[in-house]
Write an enzyme that holds these catalytic residues in place. Sequence first.
Site, PDB file in Angstrom:
ATOM      1  N   LYS A 271      27.431  32.149  48.658  1.00 46.88           N
ATOM      2  CA  LYS A 271      28.433  31.389  49.361  1.00 46.88           C
ATOM      3  C   LYS A 271      29.733  32.164  49.482  1.00 46.88           C
ATOM      4  O   LYS A 271      30.604  31.848  50.296  1.00 46.88           O
ATOM      5  CB  LYS A 271      28.731  30.088  48.567  1.00 46.88           C
ATOM      6  CG  LYS A 271      27.565  29.183  48.388  1.00 46.88           C
ATOM      7  CD  LYS A 271      27.955  28.043  47.435  1.00 46.88           C
ATOM      8  CE  LYS A 271      26.816  27.728  46.540  1.00 46.88           C
ATOM      9  NZ  LYS A 271      27.161  26.776  45.495  1.00 46.88           N
TER      10      LYS A 271
ATOM     11  N   ASP B 209      31.250  39.459  50.098  1.00 48.18           N
ATOM     12  CA  ASP B 209      32.555  39.284  49.486  1.00 48.18           C
ATOM     13  C   ASP B 209      32.915  40.494  48.620  1.00 48.18           C
ATOM     14  O   ASP B 209      34.022  41.004  48.673  1.00 48.18           O
ATOM     15  CB  ASP B 209      32.605  37.984  48.658  1.00 48.18           C
ATOM     16  CG  ASP B 209      31.405  37.812  47.720  1.00 48.18           C
ATOM     17  OD1 ASP B 209      30.545  38.712  47.627  1.00 48.18           O
ATOM     18  OD2 ASP B 209      31.328  36.740  47.073  1.00 48.18           O
TER      19      ASP B 209
ATOM     20  N   ASP C 207      29.433  45.033  43.616  1.00 48.98           N
ATOM     21  CA  ASP C 207      29.665  45.361  42.218  1.00 48.98           C
ATOM     22  C   ASP C 207      28.639  46.440  41.836  1.00 48.98           C
ATOM     23  O   ASP C 207      28.822  47.605  42.159  1.00 48.98           O
ATOM     24  CB  ASP C 207      29.517  44.054  41.441  1.00 48.98           C
ATOM     25  CG  ASP C 207      29.929  44.148  39.989  1.00 48.98           C
ATOM     26  OD1 ASP C 207      30.907  44.840  39.695  1.00 48.98           O
ATOM     27  OD2 ASP C 207      29.271  43.516  39.140  1.00 48.98           O
TER      28      ASP C 207
ATOM     29  N   LYS D  24      33.854  47.437  44.034  1.00 49.17           N
ATOM     30  CA  LYS D  24      34.139  47.946  42.684  1.00 49.17           C
ATOM     31  C   LYS D  24      33.293  49.203  42.495  1.00 49.17           C
ATOM     32  O   LYS D  24      32.247  49.151  41.848  1.00 49.17           O
ATOM     33  CB  LYS D  24      33.687  46.929  41.632  1.00 49.17           C
ATOM     34  CG  LYS D  24      34.585  45.740  41.388  1.00 49.17           C
ATOM     35  CD  LYS D  24      34.008  44.944  40.207  1.00 49.17           C
ATOM     36  CE  LYS D  24      34.537  43.553  40.123  1.00 49.17           C
ATOM     37  NZ  LYS D  24      33.761  42.731  39.154  1.00 49.17           N
TER      38      LYS D  24
ATOM     39  N   VAL E 170      37.104  39.195  39.270  1.00 52.19           N
ATOM     40  CA  VAL E 170      38.088  38.550  40.138  1.00 52.19           C
ATOM     41  C   VAL E 170      37.536  37.276  40.764  1.00 52.19           C
ATOM     42  O   VAL E 170      36.328  37.122  40.924  1.00 52.19           O
ATOM     43  CB  VAL E 170      38.568  39.517  41.250  1.00 52.19           C
ATOM     44  CG1 VAL E 170      39.336  40.686  40.660  1.00 52.19           C
ATOM     45  CG2 VAL E 170      37.404  40.018  42.105  1.00 52.19           C
TER      46      VAL E 170
ATOM     47  N   ARG F  76      36.910  29.259  44.223  1.00 52.50           N
ATOM     48  CA  ARG F  76      36.642  29.837  45.550  1.00 52.50           C
ATOM     49  C   ARG F  76      37.775  29.552  46.534  1.00 52.50           C
ATOM     50  O   ARG F  76      37.970  30.279  47.503  1.00 52.50           O
ATOM     51  CB  ARG F  76      35.348  29.261  46.138  1.00 52.50           C
ATOM     52  CG  ARG F  76      34.086  29.647  45.404  1.00 52.50           C
ATOM     53  CD  ARG F  76      32.877  29.291  46.256  1.00 52.50           C
ATOM     54  NE  ARG F  76      31.622  29.288  45.520  1.00 52.50           N
ATOM     55  CZ  ARG F  76      30.858  30.354  45.319  1.00 52.50           C
ATOM     56  NH1 ARG F  76      31.250  31.532  45.763  1.00 52.50           N
ATOM     57  NH2 ARG F  76      29.730  30.261  44.657  1.00 52.50           N
TER      58      ARG F  76
HETATM   59  P1  IMP Z   1      26.052  43.100  42.522  1.00 48.12           P
HETATM   60  O1  IMP Z   1      24.598  42.855  42.778  1.00 48.12           O
HETATM   61  O2  IMP Z   1      26.301  43.488  41.108  1.00 48.12           O
HETATM   62  O3  IMP Z   1      26.667  44.111  43.492  1.00 48.12           O
HETATM   63  O4  IMP Z   1      26.791  41.717  42.672  1.00 48.12           O
HETATM   64  C1  IMP Z   1      27.180  41.198  43.880  1.00 48.12           C
HETATM   65  C2  IMP Z   1      27.527  39.732  43.770  1.00 48.12           C
HETATM   66  O5  IMP Z   1      27.993  39.398  42.458  1.00 48.12           O
HETATM   67  C3  IMP Z   1      28.666  39.365  44.694  1.00 48.12           C
HETATM   68  O6  IMP Z   1      28.199  38.957  45.957  1.00 48.12           O
HETATM   69  C4  IMP Z   1      29.354  38.244  43.945  1.00 48.12           C
HETATM   70  O7  IMP Z   1      28.753  36.991  44.231  1.00 48.12           O
HETATM   71  C5  IMP Z   1      29.124  38.560  42.492  1.00 48.12           C
HETATM   72  N1  IMP Z   1      30.272  39.265  41.870  1.00 48.12           N
HETATM   73  C6  IMP Z   1      30.366  40.564  41.525  1.00 48.12           C
HETATM   74  N2  IMP Z   1      31.560  40.856  40.987  1.00 48.12           N
HETATM   75  C7  IMP Z   1      32.267  39.715  41.017  1.00 48.12           C
HETATM   76  C8  IMP Z   1      33.615  39.370  40.624  1.00 48.12           C
HETATM   77  O8  IMP Z   1      34.432  40.178  40.144  1.00 48.12           O
HETATM   78  N3  IMP Z   1      33.956  38.077  40.819  1.00 48.12           N
HETATM   79  C9  IMP Z   1      33.133  37.128  41.349  1.00 48.12           C
HETATM   80  N4  IMP Z   1      31.875  37.409  41.741  1.00 48.12           N
HETATM   81  C10 IMP Z   1      31.449  38.696  41.578  1.00 48.12           C
HETATM   82 MG    MG Z   2      29.097  34.453  42.803  1.00 49.17          MG
END
Ligand code: IMP
Ligand code: MG
Length: 178
Positions: free
Chosen positions: A42, A99, A102, A130, A152, A164
């Site tokens: 979302k 959004d 990470d 990040k 964040v 949100r």
């Molecule tokens: P990844 O698979 O680790 O790249 O995570 C991606 C998803 O994790 C994003 O679409 C967010 O929903 C969530 N996410 C990653 N870092 C943050 C953060 O600092 N705050 C809030 N949600 C995050």
């Molecule tokens: Mg999330």
Amino acid sequence: MQENIKEILLTKEQIAAGVARLGKEITADYQGKVPLLVAVLKGAVVFLSDLIRAIEIPVRFDFMAVSSYGPSTQTTGQVQILKDLGQSIEGQHVIVVEDIIDTGLTLRYILENLSSRKPASLKICTFLDKPSRREVDLKPDYNGYDIPDEFVVGYGLDFAEQYRNLPYIGVLKPEKYK
Ligand code: IMP
Ligand code: MG
């Protein structure tokens, strides 16, 4: 400022400037095309709604939902499609709207899945990145801001479905999730 927020990383004005810049880049790159923006639910909804109004060519959009963290702040790498697109993307110019990137595990899964559906092109537009946390080799084509390795919230980003609706990007006080 909300009491559970340690610090504001990006103000409303900085967010607007970042979105305007991304809108200009996409407008310039997709002249003569009608890109399909695929937002990942979302978190990306707030960004998507601003981004489409900063793009000055016709666009279409659709949504996908994948499983994420649950109530924790760490990714598991186990990704599952909870809601799929309502249409075929074969031959379409697709831009995945996120959004935040990470570890990159979620997006890698989405990209592999979408590329198997034969889009004409497939790019990534993220509002936040990040890069220091990346576990897979993946670089966004469009990126609002690089941020440090902190959790964040706001501008669509949540912790346990909260925050949100904050109009800024803030760092959550670590005692709120540790
Ligand atoms: P990844 O698979 O680790 O790249 O995570 C991606 C998803 O994790 C994003 O679409 C967010 O929903 C969530 N996410 C990653 N870092 C943050 C953060 O600092 N705050 C809030 N949600 C995050
Ligand atoms: Mg999330």
